[in-house]
Write a protein that holds these residues in place. Structure first.
Motif, PDB file in Angstrom:
ATOM      1  N   TYR A  91       0.848  -1.195   0.000  1.00  0.00           N
ATOM      2  CA  TYR A  91       0.000   0.000   0.000  1.00  0.00           C
ATOM      3  C   TYR A  91       0.880   1.241   0.000  1.00  0.00           C
ATOM      4  CZ  TYR A  91      -3.920   3.067   1.285  1.00  0.00           C
ATOM      5  OH  TYR A  91      -4.872   4.050   1.299  1.00  0.00           O
ATOM      6  N   SER A  92       1.197   1.705  -1.186  1.00  0.00           N
ATOM      7  CA  SER A  92       2.135   2.825  -1.327  1.00  0.00           C
ATOM      8  C   SER A  92       1.503   4.179  -1.028  1.00  0.00           C
ATOM      9  CB  SER A  92       2.721   2.842  -2.744  1.00  0.00           C
ATOM     10  OG  SER A  92       1.687   3.000  -3.709  1.00  0.00           O
ATOM     11  N   ASP A  93       0.171   4.232  -0.907  1.00  0.00           N
ATOM     12  CA  ASP A  93      -0.490   5.510  -0.644  1.00  0.00           C
ATOM     13  C   ASP A  93      -0.317   5.963   0.803  1.00  0.00           C
ATOM     14  OD1 ASP A  93      -1.355   5.707  -3.235  1.00  0.00           O
ATOM     15  OD2 ASP A  93      -3.354   4.911  -2.851  1.00  0.00           O
TER      16      ASP A  93
END
Length: 280
Positions: A46-48
């Motif tokens: 989850y790069s956000d």
């Protein structure tokens, strides 16, 4: 007899020499106070979501330095108040503003002249004390980049199961940098892993004669002399089995409903991306 012209140029040369010498003494005789922006991604899928903190690197002359996040220092100050009896643990816990969360529960001391790193790391309710000599296997590249006004050179290296890209500047001739990173011929201005999960970027740098910084953390009485491998195992156990240890070994009941159990499992799965994946 020496001419007036010759005497003049000798005097100019002496003045220039003294100025350069004084500049060198000032550069290496003063301390550096460096601030870094630290960005980490706890969930590799989850790069956000990124955790952002600020950290301090305080360098004494050219050799000794101390690194810690601002939240680590704030928690350390609060614990000193508790230990001194000025406030109670209940008073601290009742104010959510005192809960300074950090991804880095370490106080890192470097002696770059000996390539020696010593760490105090808070794991569960104890403090692990350990030292090691890193081997980043730096390879300096030809690429250059200007960051915060400093002309930087590129280097690639390896640490803790990750490949890193570092940008260092010859303009600040100290072989140091954020976290444990060091060993390049200039201050590391920016360093990040090749997946951009962890990033340390310089925010500010100033020379100072001020010696007000966190040189030794408040470790209390529960200090465990350990190896880097033992600290890694303890850190991983805290990350993957935190509540189990609280309940089974310390008798602290934390899960009181099925909803809490589901949230714990969900959060545990999301915490899958520690900075150090292994001990090199």
């Amino acid at each position: 007899m020496m001419s007036r012209s010759c005497l003049f140029w000798i005097q100019v040369s002496l003045v220039c020499f003294v100025l350069v010498l004084n500049g060198s003494v000032a550069m290496f005789g003063q301390n550096y106070h460096v601030k870094y922006k630290v960005q980490s991604q706890p969930d590799s899928t989850y790069s956000d979501f990124k955790v952002k903190e600020t950290a301090t690197l305080f360098m004494e002359n050219k050799t000794n330095s101390y690194f810690y996040t601002d939240h680590f220092a704030a928690k350390d100050s609060i614990m000193k108040l508790v230990d001194s009896g000025k406030v109670t643990a209940y008073e601290v816990m009742s104010d959510i503003g005192n809960l300074k969360l950090t991804q880095f529960n370490q106080h890192i001391t470097k002696d770059v002249s000996k390539n020696q790193i010593h760490i105090f790391e808070k794991i569960f309710f104890s403090v692990y004390s350990y030292s090691f000599q890193p081997n980043f296997k730096w390879e300096i590249q030809s690429d250059t980049l200007t960051i915060k006004g400093y002309l930087c050179n590129k280097a690639t290296g390896y640490f803790g199961g990750r490949t890193y890209i570092a940008w260092f500047t010859h303009e600040i001739p100290v072989a140091d940098g954020p976290y444990v990173f060091c060993g390049l011929p200039g201050l590391i201005v920016k360093v990040h892993d090749d997946k951009n999960h962890y990033d340390f970027t310089l925010v500010s740098l100033e020379q100072t004669t001020n010696s007000s910084f966190l040189k030794t953390p408040n470790v209390g009485k529960k200090v465990i002399s350990a190896t880097r491998e033992q600290a890694f195992k303890g850190r991983e156990r805290m990350r993957t089995q935190f509540l189990e240890v609280l309940e089974n070994e310390m008798g602290i009941k934390t899960i009181v409903s099925p909803e809490m159990q589901q949230n714990y499992i969900k959060n545990q799965k999301a915490d899958n991306n520690p900075l150090e994946l292994r001990v090199d």
